[in-house]
Design a protein around this motif. Sequence first.
Motif, mmCIF file in Angstrom:
data_model
loop_
_atom_site.group_PDB
_atom_site.id
_atom_site.type_symbol
_atom_site.label_atom_id
_atom_site.label_comp_id
_atom_site.label_asym_id
_atom_site.label_seq_id
_atom_site.Cartn_x
_atom_site.Cartn_y
_atom_site.Cartn_z
ATOM 1 N N ALA A 27 12.664 16.573 4.213
ATOM 2 C CA ALA A 27 12.147 16.948 2.901
ATOM 3 C C ALA A 27 12.408 18.424 2.667
ATOM 4 N N GLY A 28 12.706 18.792 1.442
ATOM 5 C CA GLY A 28 12.927 20.194 1.116
ATOM 6 C C GLY A 28 14.302 20.675 1.514
ATOM 7 N N LYS A 29 14.411 21.959 1.754
ATOM 8 C CA LYS A 29 15.705 22.561 2.075
ATOM 9 C C LYS A 29 16.131 22.175 3.488
ATOM 10 N N TYR A 30 17.425 21.915 3.644
ATOM 11 C CA TYR A 30 17.960 21.535 4.954
ATOM 12 C C TYR A 30 18.704 22.710 5.590
ATOM 13 N N MET A 31 19.647 23.301 4.842
ATOM 14 C CA MET A 31 20.460 24.392 5.373
ATOM 15 C C MET A 31 20.233 25.672 4.571
ATOM 16 N N ALA A 32 20.615 26.781 5.168
ATOM 17 C CA ALA A 32 20.416 28.073 4.523
ATOM 18 C C ALA A 32 21.390 28.271 3.363
ATOM 19 N N SER A 33 21.004 29.124 2.437
ATOM 20 C CA SER A 33 21.893 29.553 1.357
ATOM 21 C C SER A 33 21.714 31.057 1.202
#
Length: 222
Positions: free
Chosen positions: A184-190
């Motif tokens: 759920a939510g963000k998986y990888m960095a940006s």
Amino acid sequence: MPDIKSILLKETNRIIGETIKIRRHLHKNPELSYKEYNTSEYISNYLHKLDIEHYTNIGGTGIIASIKGKMGKGKVIALRAELDALPIEEKTGVEYSSINKGVMHACGHDVHIAMLLSVAKILNRLREYFKGELVFIFQPGEEVAPGGATLILNDGTLRKLRPEAIIAQHVLPELRTGQLGFRAGKYMASSDEIYIDIEGTGGHAALPGASTEQVVIGSRLV
């Protein structure tokens, strides 16, 4: 009701060799962000051979294709892959190593394109088994700001198709083949870009006390 899972597995195994061939061709011919001209042409030609309706020059070199199921109206779901490679010199020594000096598909976008084209080929053959519409997005310039996703949205073509969901999977070597990662939510960095101006008074290096030392300020800021 047909066993869709078995049909999909059968079709996948049938074209796996072609999928590998596509990926290796793309890996051998990488192009930098917003300059994916040959990559875009290759994708368009492939879709033409399958008689899949598509739009080119979306946000520059982007492509949007669509397949309508034969079971009537339904949800519109989009699948997405990126086109661009990275400014990296490849030294893998594989037979399909990059022939474009200083450019390499080091982030798996070649794999994403090959998978998405293969999915389009398979599902185009299976239109009788689903309803609604499938949209395929081939996005340029994922690696640099402002990002090809923004350019594709600004083009307006995607808004006409109005997908209810967009799936943008990414390869992850740490996972075993056949496994998928979810959370759920963000998986990888940006990352985002910020710009800061440091203003001060110039002067002579022999009299640092009479000026503002912007280099020191910048160092402390970092």
